[in-house]
Design an enzyme around this catalytic site. Structure first.
Site, short mmCIF file in Angstrom:
data_model
loop_
_atom_site.label_atom_id
_atom_site.label_comp_id
_atom_site.label_asym_id
_atom_site.label_seq_id
_atom_site.Cartn_x
_atom_site.Cartn_y
_atom_site.Cartn_z
N GLY A 1 0.85 -1.18 0.00
CA GLY A 1 0.00 0.00 0.00
C GLY A 1 0.88 1.22 0.00
N GLY B 1 4.73 1.24 1.61
CA GLY B 1 5.41 0.28 0.75
C GLY B 1 4.91 -1.14 0.90
CB CYS C 1 -5.66 -6.84 1.80
SG CYS C 1 -3.91 -6.93 2.24
#
Length: 239
Positions: free
Chosen positions: A169, A180, A198
């Site tokens: 992300g 990152g 997620c």
């Protein structure tokens, strides 16, 4: 000509400390670019020397982070239970949904000026994925992409066997990146039982340790990721 990237291994640190550090590095770079534009000195962005590229490695103490547009209902644990277990929580300014950071997980934060690489966020994310895919290959594992889902997976096309090994992300401002990847090396995967990782239901999370059936030398994995980062981004890590 290779682009220089300053590398820092920050060791084991709490999440908020390193989030603040990333924000400082991002602000310094964006302000430098803004000043150049104001002065009309942006004729050749590739010659800019006032922005500095960074790659940070860190292991975090246990924390759940929710992306800016993430759904808080994907956090399945109560605040009281989370506190009892010593897990921090932050709603942050990256893309993506809920994820976990903790011991045994290699977190990488590239603070890059993409105008010195390629001004394409899709390219940037695919490149980060490729770094992890190449590293996994060195351990005999086939890392893959899952259509429409950022990150690195194992068996993404086999229903019921899909498992994510690296979440990603990012945030980007004036083509400067932050946040990152989070690569599960020897991570305690039980922490993922308290979230919908997620925001993706009915898919598993895995680690190098789980896939290979043994604990991995963490420093060895770091070196492989560093080497592959240099290869994919055509850069030289210094520091």
């Amino acid at each position: 000509m290779q682009t220089d990237v300053l590398f820092e291994d920050l060791g084991f640190r709490p999440y908020k400390e390193i989030w603040d550090y990333q924000e400082q590095l991002l602000k310094k770079n964006t302000e430098a670019k803004a000043a150049l534009r104001l002065a009309g000195n942006m004729s050749d962005i590739n010659d800019l020397e006032n922005t500095t590229n960074h790659l940070l490695f860190v292991e975090h103490s246990p924390v759940y982070t929710l992306g800016k547009n993430g759904d808080v209902s994907n956090v399945l644990i109560s605040e009281e239970e989370r506190t009892r277990r010593g897990i921090d929580y932050f709603h942050i300014n990256r893309g993506g949904d809920i994820t976990f950071h903790g011991p045994g997980q290699l977190v990488g934060y590239p603070i890059l000026d993409l105008e010195k690489f390629k001004t394409d966020l899709g390219w940037f994310l695919r490149s980060l994925e490729e770094v992890i895919i190449l590293t996994m290959a060195e351990y005999g594992l086939k890392g893959e992409r899952s259509k429409g889902e950022t990150g690195v997976w194992i068996d993404p096309s086999i229903k019921g066997k899909e498992r994510k090994i690296c979440a990603m992300g990012i945030k980007c401002s004036r083509w400067i990146t932050m946040h990152g990847f989070a690569f599960n090396v020897n991570t305690d995967l039980d922490y993922f039982n308290f979230i919908v990782p997620c925001g993706i239901e009915n898919k598993q999370v895995t680690s190098l340790q789980k896939e290979l059936g043994k604990e991995l030398p963490f420093e060895e994995v770091k070196e492989k990721v560093k080497n592959n980062f240099e290869k994919i981004f055509g850069c030289s890590l210094a520091g």
